[in-house]
Design a protein around this motif. Structure first.
Motif, short mmCIF file in Angstrom:
data_model
loop_
_atom_site.label_atom_id
_atom_site.label_comp_id
_atom_site.label_asym_id
_atom_site.label_seq_id
_atom_site.Cartn_x
_atom_site.Cartn_y
_atom_site.Cartn_z
N SER A 45 0.85 -1.19 0.00
CA SER A 45 0.00 0.00 0.00
C SER A 45 0.88 1.24 0.00
N SER A 46 0.83 1.99 -1.10
CA SER A 46 1.63 3.20 -1.17
C SER A 46 1.13 4.09 -2.31
N GLU A 47 1.24 5.40 -2.10
CA GLU A 47 0.99 6.36 -3.16
C GLU A 47 2.29 6.88 -3.75
N ASN A 48 3.41 6.41 -3.21
CA ASN A 48 4.73 6.78 -3.70
C ASN A 48 5.20 5.72 -4.69
N ALA A 49 5.29 6.10 -5.95
CA ALA A 49 5.65 5.13 -6.99
C ALA A 49 7.00 4.47 -6.74
N ASP A 50 7.90 5.16 -6.06
CA ASP A 50 9.21 4.57 -5.77
C ASP A 50 9.09 3.31 -4.93
N GLN A 109 1.31 1.69 -13.92
CA GLN A 109 1.03 3.08 -13.57
C GLN A 109 2.31 3.73 -13.11
N GLN A 110 2.43 5.02 -13.37
CA GLN A 110 3.62 5.77 -12.99
C GLN A 110 3.41 6.57 -11.71
N SER A 111 2.16 6.66 -11.29
CA SER A 111 1.86 7.42 -10.07
C SER A 111 0.52 6.92 -9.54
N GLY A 112 0.14 7.41 -8.36
CA GLY A 112 -1.13 7.01 -7.78
C GLY A 112 -0.98 5.86 -6.81
N ARG A 113 -2.09 5.49 -6.23
CA ARG A 113 -2.08 4.49 -5.17
C ARG A 113 -2.04 3.07 -5.72
N MET A 114 -1.15 2.26 -5.16
CA MET A 114 -1.08 0.83 -5.44
C MET A 114 -1.33 0.13 -4.11
N ARG A 115 -2.43 -0.62 -4.03
CA ARG A 115 -2.78 -1.23 -2.74
C ARG A 115 -3.43 -2.59 -2.99
N GLY A 116 -2.98 -3.57 -2.21
CA GLY A 116 -3.58 -4.90 -2.34
C GLY A 116 -2.84 -5.91 -1.49
N PHE A 117 -3.03 -7.19 -1.83
CA PHE A 117 -2.50 -8.29 -1.03
C PHE A 117 -2.03 -9.41 -1.94
#
Length: 288
Positions: A45-50, A109-117
């Motif tokens: 879970s992060s909104e930081n693409a790094d 995606q290059q930006s935005g939220r990535m969240r999951g399991f």
């Protein structure tokens, strides 16, 4: 009726995997911290693409199943068999590694939220060398059940029966008979459901705090904690309530295998000799 109790809590710890994707790992952070047949649960879970952009380049698996459930984001799956699938917000992928698969999971995606399991579920010895397979599950194919008091349940695997309502998820016929639910509770709501008596089960809140168990023995479970539940007798009930705002959690249950587990990274077998063979097969390009 027996209400399951909160028996053990495993706090997720920060780690990284793949090409540096930042994760929280609860089950699987040590061999002693598993719940047969569940081997591992990672939350990302992060909104930081790094924290996620490099993804998970080509890597092998043998002997178990992986389940990726996306809350937010877009990830592309490709494997050596020529399969290609998109994991999008609200969707899932159920992959059976079987005798072997080499695949990659790369964010789209290059930006935005990535969240999951990502969840790892062991395979019984008789199925560890079956052909690899996977299924992409689109968000619209995951049924939602609306219950009183604003409770909402998504059924990814298994079946949920509550009061007069019964809903079956898209994943059925797995030998470990898994139940995979994503439940959202408004403040102060309660969720009760039967669970198969012989199944191992655990909870993982990812938003809000849960109260687990009957009212006279309720214990709190905080976000990013895997709460392992006790066994019971004939009929199992899980009661969960919250008084600290809305909560969302995973409920996972499955039939235990009660077989030896020998794991070496992405290979999970029953004997050390089988692990050595998996490594040799991978090195020689004969994993599958």
């Amino acid at each position: 009726m027996n209400t399951r109790k909160l028996q053990q809590v495993i706090r997720a710890i920060p780690t990284s995997d793949g090409a540096g994707v930042k994760l929280l790992r609860s089950l699987g952070q040590a061999p002693s911290l598993r719940l047969d047949p569940f081997l591992m649960l990672d939350e990302f879970s992060s909104e930081n693409a790094d924290d996620y952009i490099a993804g998970f380049p080509d890597h092998p698996h043998r002997g178990f199943e992986t389940v990726t459930y996306m809350l937010d984001g877009h990830m592309l799956h490709e494997d050596h068999l020529g399969n290609r699938g998109d994991l999008r917000s609200g969707g899932a992928q159920w992959m059976t590694a079987g005798r072997g698969i080499i695949h990659s999971e790369i964010p789209q995606q290059q930006s935005g939220r990535m969240r999951g399991f990502q969840l790892w579920i062991n395979l019984p010895a008789r199925e560890k060398m079956k052909p690899a397979a996977y299924r992409d599950i689109q968000p619209e194919d995951i049924p939602r059940l609306a219950l009183p008091a604003g409770v909402e349940v998504k059924v990814i695997a298994g079946a949920l029966t509550v009061a007069d309502a019964s809903v079956a998820g898209p994943i059925q016929g797995i030998s470990t008979e898994p139940l995979f639910l994503d439940v959202r509770l408004p403040a102060g709501a309660r969720f009760t459901t039967p669970l198969p008596a012989g199944h191992h089960a655990f909870l993982y809140p990812y938003e809000g705090q849960l109260g687990v168990g009957a009212s006279d023995e309720r214990r709190a479970l905080d976000p990013h904690e895997a709460g392992l539940l006790s066994t019971g007798k004939e009929i199992e009930l899980l009661e969960v309530s919250t008084d600290r705002g809305a909560a969302a959690f995973l409920l996972l249950a499955a039939r235990p295998l009660r077989e030896p587990v020998v794991q070496h990274g992405p290979f999970v077998m029953n004997r050390r000799e089988e692990i050595e063979q998996a490594i040799l097969d991978y090195q020689n390009g004969q994993l599958v």
